[in-house]
Enzyme design. Structure first.
Site, mmCIF file in Angstrom:
data_model
loop_
_atom_site.group_PDB
_atom_site.id
_atom_site.type_symbol
_atom_site.label_atom_id
_atom_site.label_comp_id
_atom_site.label_asym_id
_atom_site.label_seq_id
_atom_site.Cartn_x
_atom_site.Cartn_y
_atom_site.Cartn_z
ATOM 1 N N HIS A 147 44.670 64.502 141.732
ATOM 2 C CA HIS A 147 45.290 65.454 140.975
ATOM 3 C C HIS A 147 46.291 66.484 141.974
ATOM 4 C CE1 HIS A 147 42.482 65.244 137.685
ATOM 5 N NE2 HIS A 147 43.183 66.122 137.201
ATOM 6 N N LYS A 151 44.560 72.297 142.567
ATOM 7 C CA LYS A 151 43.348 72.217 141.795
ATOM 8 C C LYS A 151 42.310 72.862 142.371
ATOM 9 C CE LYS A 151 40.764 69.356 138.570
ATOM 10 N NZ LYS A 151 40.881 70.209 137.583
#
Length: 259
Positions: A147, A151
Site C-alpha cells: 500500500h 497508510k
C-alpha cells in the site's frame, strides 16, 4: 438516497463523487479538520456527530474516519437507527461488542476490511483455491500486500481477512505471522508480509509455491474509486435489505451478507 459521510478526507471526497454518480445525495459531510466539510466537530465530540446526522435527515451513513475515532462514532450513531456502513479498519477485536450494542439499541451496521467488489470476489477465489490445494502438501501458501506510504496500519485489514479465509479452508496452517522471522518458519505458520511505498492504492497476492512451480492470485487496485463505489453499493443494499426484511435490524453484518 440521502447519505451522511462521517470522515471527509481523501476517501470521503471520492465517496461523495461516487454517490453523486450513482444518483444519491450527500446531505452532510462531517470531519474534525477538513476545511470543506459541511460540519466541523471537535476531536472526540461524537455526540456532535450524531446531532449533525440527525438534523440532516439522512437515510444512511458511511463512516470512513480514523481507527482512533471509529468506536466513538459507532457508539454515538448506532442508537439513531439509521443504517451504517463502516469502512474504517482497526477494530476487529470490537466486533462482538458492536454486535451486542446493535442488538441492544436496534441499530443496523455493516463493515468490511475492503468494500471493493473485486476484492470481495478475490476472497471467494482464494477460498476455493485453498480448498483445491489442500490435498497437495508440496504446495506452501503465503500472502503479501503493498500500500501507499500514508497508510496508518500494517498489515492491512484486507490482508488479515485474506489470511483468515486461508486458515478457515486449510488444516495445514493454524497461525498467522505478520512479523519478521528470526528462524525458519514452522509448517503451520502462515506468513502475511507487507510493504509500504509511494502512492500504491493496494495490491494483494496469494502465493502457492512448490519446487516445481508457483501459482499467484493477485488483485491490484488502480485507484480508490473501487473502494468508494463498493461502499456506496453496500449502503444501497443494506438499506434495501432492511426495508424488505431480508436483513433484520439489531445486527453487525459483513459484505458476505449482502453480496
Amino acid at each position: 438516497m440521502k447519505i451522511a459521510l462521517v470522515g471527509y478526507g481523501k476517501m470521503g471526497h471520492i465517496i461523495n463523487e461516487c454517490a453523486g454518480n450513482l444518483g444519491h445525495e450527500v446531505v452532510t459531510t462531517i470531519d474534525t479538520v477538513s476545511p470543506d466539510a459541511k460540519v466541523t466537530v471537535s476531536n472526540g465530540d461524537y455526540e456532535a456527530v450524531a446531532r449533525a446526522i440527525k438534523s440532516s435527515d439522512a437515510d444512511g451513513i458511511i463512516e470512513f474516519s480514523h481507527p482512533n475515532a471509529v468506536m466513538g462514532n459507532i457508539n454515538a450513531l448506532l442508537p439513531l437507527g439509521i443504517p451504517i456502513v463502516v469502512g474504517t479498519t482497526g477494530w476487529n477485536d470490537k466486533h462482538e461488542e458492536v454486535d451486542a450494542l446493535a442488538k441492544k439499541c436496534g441499530g443496523t451496521i455493516m463493515t468490511s476490511a475492503n468494500f471493493s467488489i473485486g476484492v470481495n470476489m478475490l476472497y471467494k477465489i482464494v477460498e476455493e483455491a485453498v480448498r483445491l490445494m489442500e490435498p497437495w502438501s508440496e504446495y506452501d501458501v503465503s500472502t503479501w500486500e503493498m500500500h501507499h506510504n500514508q497508510k496508518a496500519d500494517s498489515p492491512s485489514g484486507t490482508a488479515i481477512e485474506i489470511a483468515n479465509r486461508i486458515l478457515k479452508n486449510t488444516s495445514r496452517k493454524t497461525k498467522i505471522v505478520t512479523e519478521e522471522f528470526h528462524e525458519r518458519p514452522k509448517a503451520e505458520e502462515l506468513h502475511v508480509s507487507s510493504t509500504r511505498c509511494g502512492a500504491v492504492p493496494g495490491t494483494h497476492t496469494v502465493f502457492f509455491d512448490s519446487k516445481a512451480d508457483t501459482i499467484e492470485i493477485t488483485h491490484r487496485a488502480r485507484s480508490r474509486e473501487g473502494f468508494a463505489m463498493g461502499a456506496v453499493h453496500a449502503l444501497e443494499r443494506l438499506c434495501n435489505a432492511v426495508k424488505t426484511g431480508k436483513l433484520t435490524k439489531g445486527h453487525l453484518y459483513g459484505m458476505e451478507d449482502l453480496f
